[in-house]
Scaffold this motif. Structure first.
Motif, short mmCIF file in Angstrom:
data_model
loop_
_atom_site.label_atom_id
_atom_site.label_comp_id
_atom_site.label_asym_id
_atom_site.label_seq_id
_atom_site.Cartn_x
_atom_site.Cartn_y
_atom_site.Cartn_z
N PRO A 191 40.32 45.12 27.21
CA PRO A 191 39.54 45.78 28.25
C PRO A 191 39.73 47.29 28.17
O PRO A 191 40.83 47.76 27.86
CB PRO A 191 40.08 45.21 29.56
CG PRO A 191 41.46 44.75 29.24
CD PRO A 191 41.44 44.34 27.79
N ASN A 215 31.84 47.76 42.49
CA ASN A 215 33.06 47.06 42.11
C ASN A 215 33.37 47.15 40.62
O ASN A 215 34.36 46.59 40.16
CB ASN A 215 32.96 45.59 42.51
CG ASN A 215 32.94 45.42 44.00
OD1 ASN A 215 33.95 45.61 44.66
ND2 ASN A 215 31.78 45.11 44.55
N LEU A 242 32.85 39.08 39.82
CA LEU A 242 32.22 38.26 38.78
C LEU A 242 32.07 36.81 39.25
O LEU A 242 31.03 36.18 39.04
CB LEU A 242 33.02 38.32 37.48
CG LEU A 242 32.98 39.63 36.72
CD1 LEU A 242 33.86 39.54 35.47
CD2 LEU A 242 31.56 40.03 36.35
N GLU A 243 33.12 36.27 39.87
CA GLU A 243 33.07 34.90 40.39
C GLU A 243 32.00 34.76 41.47
O GLU A 243 31.25 33.78 41.49
CB GLU A 243 34.43 34.48 40.94
CG GLU A 243 35.48 34.27 39.86
CD GLU A 243 36.86 34.02 40.43
OE1 GLU A 243 36.99 33.74 41.65
OE2 GLU A 243 37.83 34.12 39.64
N ASN A 301 41.69 44.89 38.73
CA ASN A 301 41.32 43.75 37.90
C ASN A 301 40.99 42.53 38.76
O ASN A 301 40.02 41.82 38.49
CB ASN A 301 42.43 43.41 36.91
CG ASN A 301 42.54 44.42 35.79
OD1 ASN A 301 41.57 45.09 35.47
ND2 ASN A 301 43.72 44.53 35.21
N ALA A 302 41.78 42.29 39.79
CA ALA A 302 41.53 41.15 40.68
C ALA A 302 40.21 41.32 41.41
O ALA A 302 39.44 40.36 41.55
CB ALA A 302 42.68 40.99 41.68
N ASP A 303 39.92 42.53 41.88
CA ASP A 303 38.65 42.80 42.57
C ASP A 303 37.47 42.57 41.63
O ASP A 303 36.45 42.00 42.03
CB ASP A 303 38.61 44.24 43.11
CG ASP A 303 39.59 44.48 44.24
OD1 ASP A 303 40.14 43.49 44.80
OD2 ASP A 303 39.82 45.66 44.56
N PHE A 304 37.60 43.00 40.38
CA PHE A 304 36.54 42.83 39.40
C PHE A 304 36.31 41.34 39.12
O PHE A 304 35.17 40.88 39.10
CB PHE A 304 36.88 43.59 38.12
CG PHE A 304 35.82 43.48 37.06
CD1 PHE A 304 34.58 44.05 37.25
CD2 PHE A 304 36.08 42.80 35.89
CE1 PHE A 304 33.61 43.96 36.27
CE2 PHE A 304 35.11 42.70 34.91
CZ PHE A 304 33.87 43.27 35.10
N GLU A 305 37.37 40.61 38.90
CA GLU A 305 37.24 39.16 38.65
C GLU A 305 36.60 38.47 39.85
O GLU A 305 35.77 37.56 39.69
CB GLU A 305 38.60 38.54 38.35
CG GLU A 305 39.17 38.94 37.01
CD GLU A 305 38.30 38.53 35.84
OE1 GLU A 305 37.68 37.44 35.88
OE2 GLU A 305 38.21 39.31 34.87
N SER A 306 36.94 38.91 41.05
CA SER A 306 36.37 38.33 42.27
C SER A 306 34.87 38.55 42.34
O SER A 306 34.11 37.64 42.69
CB SER A 306 37.07 38.93 43.49
OG SER A 306 36.50 38.43 44.68
N GLU A 319 46.38 46.11 38.77
CA GLU A 319 46.25 44.67 39.01
C GLU A 319 45.22 44.38 40.09
O GLU A 319 44.44 43.44 39.99
CB GLU A 319 47.61 44.07 39.38
CG GLU A 319 48.57 44.02 38.21
CD GLU A 319 50.00 43.68 38.63
OE1 GLU A 319 50.21 43.27 39.80
OE2 GLU A 319 50.90 43.84 37.79
N SER A 351 28.54 34.82 39.89
CA SER A 351 28.29 33.55 39.21
C SER A 351 27.93 32.47 40.23
O SER A 351 26.97 31.72 40.03
CB SER A 351 29.51 33.12 38.41
OG SER A 351 29.69 33.97 37.31
#
Length: 130
Positions: A17, A109, A44-45, A37-42, A34, A48
């Protein structure tokens, strides 16, 4: 409404990344990185789950690009990158959302210090943004 989220970055050396290679992000406390990264993954989820995320890809080192231009009536292929600037296109996401406001909400985000995020409407045949 379809939009493209373009991620411009300047990692040296190039890699994904991108945040692992951007000085402004490496200088952040580990907890902050961290959380980003968690906010970005959230997000994306969430996209989706809502059917808003059509796709996306990280892009390889701009130096690996091949450019195709017209020269003297012929197509000429040359090595990339196109721009000699510091920032390069690192990746993109294609989204399909209900409104421009939702596209902006999502895009807020993306990215972190040292990156520029561009939100651009997709164009459809006839030149109209949908």
């Amino acid at each position: 409404m379809k939009y493209v989220i373009l991620i411009h970055s300047n990692p040296q050396p190039w890699g994904h990344p991108t945040g692992d290679f951007v000085a402004e992000q490496r200088d952040l406390p580990a907890e902050t990185r961290e959380q980003l990264n968690a906010d970005f993954e959230s997000v994306l989820e969430e996209m989706s789950a809502r059917g808003e995320l059509i796709g996306g890809e990280a892009l390889a080192d701009p130096a690996s690009a091949r450019l195709f231009r017209w020269h003297d009536g012929e197509r000429l292929a040359t090595d990339g990158p196109y721009a000699e600037g510091k920032e390069h296109l690192a990746g993109f996401f294609l989204i399909d959302v209900e409104s421009p406001e939702r596209a902006e909400e999502i895009t807020r985000n993306f990215g972190a210090p040292g990156e520029t995020i561009e939100l651009r409407p997709a164009m459809w045949p006839g030149g109209d943004a949908d």
